[in-house]
Design a protein around this motif. Structure first.
Motif, PDB file in Angstrom:
ATOM      1  N   CYS A 298      -4.893  -4.588 -12.825  1.00  0.00           N
ATOM      2  CA  CYS A 298      -3.721  -3.747 -12.271  1.00  0.00           C
ATOM      3  C   CYS A 298      -3.145  -4.518 -11.014  1.00  0.00           C
ATOM      4  O   CYS A 298      -4.225  -4.553  -9.965  1.00  0.00           O
ATOM      5  N   ASP A 299      -1.975  -4.985 -10.734  1.00  0.00           N
ATOM      6  CA  ASP A 299      -1.689  -5.486  -9.744  1.00  0.00           C
ATOM      7  C   ASP A 299      -0.129  -5.270  -9.228  1.00  0.00           C
ATOM      8  O   ASP A 299       0.518  -4.706  -9.912  1.00  0.00           O
ATOM      9  N   GLN A 300      -0.105  -5.493  -7.924  1.00  0.00           N
ATOM     10  CA  GLN A 300       1.245  -5.047  -7.337  1.00  0.00           C
ATOM     11  C   GLN A 300       2.330  -5.838  -7.934  1.00  0.00           C
ATOM     12  O   GLN A 300       2.186  -7.137  -8.588  1.00  0.00           O
TER      13      GLN A 300
ATOM     14  N   GLY B  94     -12.238  -1.494  -2.606  1.00  0.00           N
ATOM     15  CA  GLY B  94     -11.381  -1.356  -1.512  1.00  0.00           C
ATOM     16  C   GLY B  94     -10.046  -2.052  -1.769  1.00  0.00           C
ATOM     17  O   GLY B  94      -9.240  -2.015  -0.949  1.00  0.00           O
ATOM     18  N   ALA B  95      -9.882  -3.025  -2.707  1.00  0.00           N
ATOM     19  CA  ALA B  95      -8.442  -3.542  -2.909  1.00  0.00           C
ATOM     20  C   ALA B  95      -7.930  -2.564  -3.555  1.00  0.00           C
ATOM     21  O   ALA B  95      -8.370  -1.497  -4.471  1.00  0.00           O
ATOM     22  N   ALA B  96      -6.458  -2.626  -3.443  1.00  0.00           N
ATOM     23  CA  ALA B  96      -5.594  -1.981  -4.424  1.00  0.00           C
ATOM     24  C   ALA B  96      -5.798  -1.903  -5.899  1.00  0.00           C
ATOM     25  O   ALA B  96      -5.776  -0.911  -6.491  1.00  0.00           O
ATOM     26  N   SER B  97      -6.213  -3.189  -6.233  1.00  0.00           N
ATOM     27  CA  SER B  97      -6.454  -3.337  -7.729  1.00  0.00           C
ATOM     28  C   SER B  97      -7.708  -2.601  -8.043  1.00  0.00           C
ATOM     29  O   SER B  97      -7.904  -2.174  -9.310  1.00  0.00           O
TER      30      SER B  97
HETATM   31  N1  ASP Z   1      -3.686  -7.114  -4.852  1.00  0.00           N
HETATM   32  C1  ASP Z   1      -4.695  -7.323  -4.041  1.00  0.00           C
HETATM   33  C2  ASP Z   1      -5.582  -5.970  -4.051  1.00  0.00           C
HETATM   34  O1  ASP Z   1      -5.959  -5.584  -5.101  1.00  0.00           O
HETATM   35  C3  ASP Z   1      -4.835  -8.027  -2.870  1.00  0.00           C
HETATM   36  C4  ASP Z   1      -4.089  -9.250  -2.860  1.00  0.00           C
HETATM   37  O2  ASP Z   1      -4.755 -10.453  -3.451  1.00  0.00           O
HETATM   38  O3  ASP Z   1      -3.191  -9.317  -2.092  1.00  0.00           O
HETATM   39  O4  ASP Z   1      -5.726  -5.381  -3.139  1.00  0.00           O
END
Ligand code: ASP
Length: 324
Positions: A201-203, A159-162
């Motif tokens: 993979c991260d923002q 469910g995370a963006a990563s």
């Molecule tokens: N980047 C994270 C994700 O994968 C969330 C976070 O730690 O802000 O959703």
């Protein structure tokens, strides 16, 4: 006095009290719940935005982390909070992917919240531990495919963006890796820098400073165009990798039933904050693109959320990844 008349007076008085307190809103600190660990990208956006929203609101917006794998406990907490405007939620694309990813979710993004507005969109980057020898995506893919049984991948849970980006990436390169879930990519990034996990993979809101400082290896960005803050980092597409493009959008929510005058104040403070020069400078440095003012509204967030749920549901179903 008849019981019916007494009840009528009580209802009128309760409505009057609600509208009077909505008029006085806010007269104390506001909690902005972040569904992931401190130090991660969602937390970063929340801190920049919360500080700026505090100015027009005349109160401090306190960031409250409610970390959990997949970010599913934060929305639940806000759904169950008193609908008085003192507890709000910042969340990302996970609000649109979790309804399909989870068979049992204890909140419904489309019915349990009032909408405040869209905030920004952030691309993601494929980053690896500093010890990784590969100098570019091509070399990394060769290494990762050859060593797929020992390479692992960090994310912030289903469910995370990563997780979403990893799912798209693994499907694009047709290779699966072992996943190490965290309660946010803040702690995952610490382990990546420390070499305990291989890649993630991260923002860009989290990775930009580490990439620039050479603390992690970076192999590509998930947007169609390069990010101005990381001009030397090629996109995945320009390196020939299709199907892993994703932008992570953020929105602000309040519990269902929050009075309209309170929501109106939150909307105008969001819009004020998004005009703030410090917010703009910080978002630009971090590779984030703010939504235009006409999208920083409840109607735009509601429409975007619905469209994103509809967009991702078939892709997630096709990938066949679910959690209970
Ligand atoms: N980047 C994270 C994700 O994968 C969330 C976070 O730690 O802000 O959703």
């Amino acid at each position: 006095m008849s019981p019916i008349r007494a009840l009528g007076i009580a209802a009128v008085m309760a409505a009057f009290a609600t509208s009077a307190s909505a008029q006085q809103y806010p007269n104390r600190n506001i909690s902005m719940v972040v569904p992931f660990a401190a130090g991660g990208p969602t937390d970063t956006v929340a801190r920049v935005l919360g500080q700026a929203m505090g100015k027009p609101l005349g109160q401090t917006v306190i960031v409250e982390n409610r970390p959990s794998a997949g970010g599913i406990l934060g929305p639940e907490q806000v759904k169950n909070a008193k609908p008085d405007g003192y507890t709000i939620l910042i969340h990302h694309i996970g609000m649109a992917t979790t309804p399909t990813l989870y068979r049992q979710l204890r909140y419904n993004p489309l019915t349990d919240f009032e909408y405040i507005g869209l905030v920004n969109e952030v691309p993601m980057t494929i980053v690896a531990k500093p010890q990784m020898q590969a100098k570019n995506l091509q070399e990394f893919l060769e290494y990762a495919k050859k060593n797929k049984d020992k390479v692992n991948y960090a994310n912030a849970g289903v469910g995370a963006a990563s997780h979403l980006c990893g799912m798209l990436f693994m499907s694009a390169i047709q290779t699966d890796f072992q996943t190490i879930p965290y309660k946010g990519t803040g702690p995952a990034m610490n382990d990546l820098i420390g070499g305990q996990v291989d890649f993630m993979c991260d923002q860009t809101t989290s990775t930009t400073s580490h990439i620039k400082a050479g603390k992690v290896k970076a192999y590509g960005v998930t947007s169609a165009k390069r990010v101005a803050s990381l001009p030397d980092l090629p996109t995945l597409q320009e390196q020939g990798l299709k199907g892993a493009d994703v932008a992570i959008w953020h929105g602000l929510y309040a519990p269902k039933g929050t009075p309209k005058p309170v929501i109106d104040k939150l909307v105008s403070s969001l819009q004020e904050a998004m005009k703030d020069a410090t917010v703009n400078q910080r978002f630009t440095e971090l590779g984030a693109v703010s939504f235009p003012a006409d999208k920083q509204t409840p109607a735009a967030l509601q429409a975007h959320l619905k469209a994103e749920i509809d967009k991702w549901a078939p892709l997630i179903k096709k990938a066949g990844q679910y959690a209970d």
